[in-house]
Design an enzyme around this catalytic site. Structure first.
Site, PDB file in Angstrom:
ATOM      1  NE  ARG A 109      57.214  28.797  83.863  1.00  0.00           N
ATOM      2  CZ  ARG A 109      57.494  27.714  83.558  1.00  0.00           C
ATOM      3  NH1 ARG A 109      57.825  26.794  84.537  1.00  0.00           N
ATOM      4  NH2 ARG A 109      57.097  27.341  82.402  1.00  0.00           N
TER       5      ARG A 109
ATOM      6  CG  HIS B  19      64.126  25.037  86.357  1.00  0.00           C
ATOM      7  ND1 HIS B  19      63.759  26.153  85.997  1.00  0.00           N
ATOM      8  CD2 HIS B  19      63.139  24.137  85.669  1.00  0.00           C
ATOM      9  CE1 HIS B  19      62.778  26.448  85.341  1.00  0.00           C
ATOM     10  NE2 HIS B  19      62.171  25.143  85.025  1.00  0.00           N
TER      11      HIS B  19
END
Length: 309
Positions: A224, A272
């Site tokens: 994250r 990502h």
């Protein structure tokens, strides 16, 4: 027949429709699944936090919400959600993360960039160390962290894992607590971040904790974005204390074009892609959980909302 609401972005439904229907049928679940079911008729919700559904109050007979993503920070704090919430744990998601982490760890370990970007005629025959002599720390030992730590150990790395609660994984030195974090970072030639995004994990890597790490360490973050204090990492990279960073997740995505990470010479940005929920595999997890609930068995991968994951 039970009714299952598919509550994700509309463009995702065509990819998920067939795998979900097949998986439910194979699990012996007689179900109607659709993006369009009246709230009062819904028994289960298959959910992505970026969907338009934010108020769960009308779903008066729903038994559980099945999150499509491994991360639940976008829903765990929703005060209208009173029923169990499960997070996504599926073999495809895990395998994708293991492959990505292992690939980038080996890239740094073998020093591939020096040869990829070497000028013609460069001949510097210095072999890399063996994995036996390289220390890797994995921060976060949930499903993904444990799988990555295990695979890294299997190829020979000396692996330490750290988590908020004590874990026991064969072949891994498992630590916990504040003192354990210090010990884990002291031996992190390569540091892999796979912690959840909670108030307790924000800026886990900051100026103080980065300073604990060995000089020229590599940071790999597929977890994250908020786990890292970006300004502190940039300073550590500029000073040469941190040698390299591979970053797949960020506080703002897509990463703005003017962000310093794009031009930092020793940072690799990936968009990502470390791992993705794939319909073929995630459908199996969803079908299994619904089947269990219908039989009266406990749900798998239930989120502890007091912890945030």
């Amino acid at each position: 027949m039970i009714n299952i609401l598919f509550a994700a972005r509309p463009e995702r439904w065509p990819a998920y429709e067939a795998p979900l229907k097949t998986a439910l049928a194979d699990a012996g679940v007689s179900a109607h699944i659709s993006p369009d079911i009246a709230p009062q008729d819904v028994d289960y919700i298959v959910y992505a936090p970026n969907s338009d559904l934010k108020d769960f109050t009308p779903f008066t007979r729903a038994k559980a919400v099945m999150n499509l993503w491994a991360g639940v920070e976008g829903i765990v704090g929703n005060e209208t959600l009173k029923i169990p919430l499960t997070r996504m744990v599926d073999p495809g998601l895990t395998q994708g993360m293991v492959e990505w982490v292992l690939g980038h760890a080996m890239r740094f370990h073998l020093g591939m960039d020096a040869h990829i970007h070497a000028s013609p005629g460069t001949w510097d025959p210095v072999p890399p160390p063996l994995t036996w002599d390289r220390r890797v720390t994995v921060l976060g030992l949930g499903e993904l962290g444990a799988a990555c730590a295990t695979q890294l150990a299997q190829v020979g790395f000396n692996v330490t894992g750290w988590s908020r609660s004590q874990k026991d994984i064969d072949g891994i030195t498992c630590l916990s607590g504040a003192n354990g974090l210090t010990q884990a970072l002291e031996r992190a030639d390569i540091c892999v971040l796979l912690l959840p995004d909670t108030a307790a994990t924000t800026n886990t890597l900051n100026a103080q904790t980065l300073a604990i790490m060995p000089k020229n360490a590599c940071i790999i973050n597929p977890g994250r974005g908020p786990l890292i204090d970006d300004d502190a990492l940039l300073q550590a990279l500029d000073s040469g204390h941190i040698g390299h960073a591979v970053l797949d997740v960020f506080r703002q995505e897509p990463l703005p074009k003017d962000h310093p990470y794009w031009t930092q010479r020793n940072v690799l940005v990936t968009p990502h892609i470390a791992s993705e929920t794939r319909p073929k595999y995630s459908a199996l997890t969803i079908a299994e959980n619904i089947s269990r609930c219908e039989r009266g068995d406990p749900l798998l991968h239930v989120v502890d909302r007091s912890l945030g994951y």
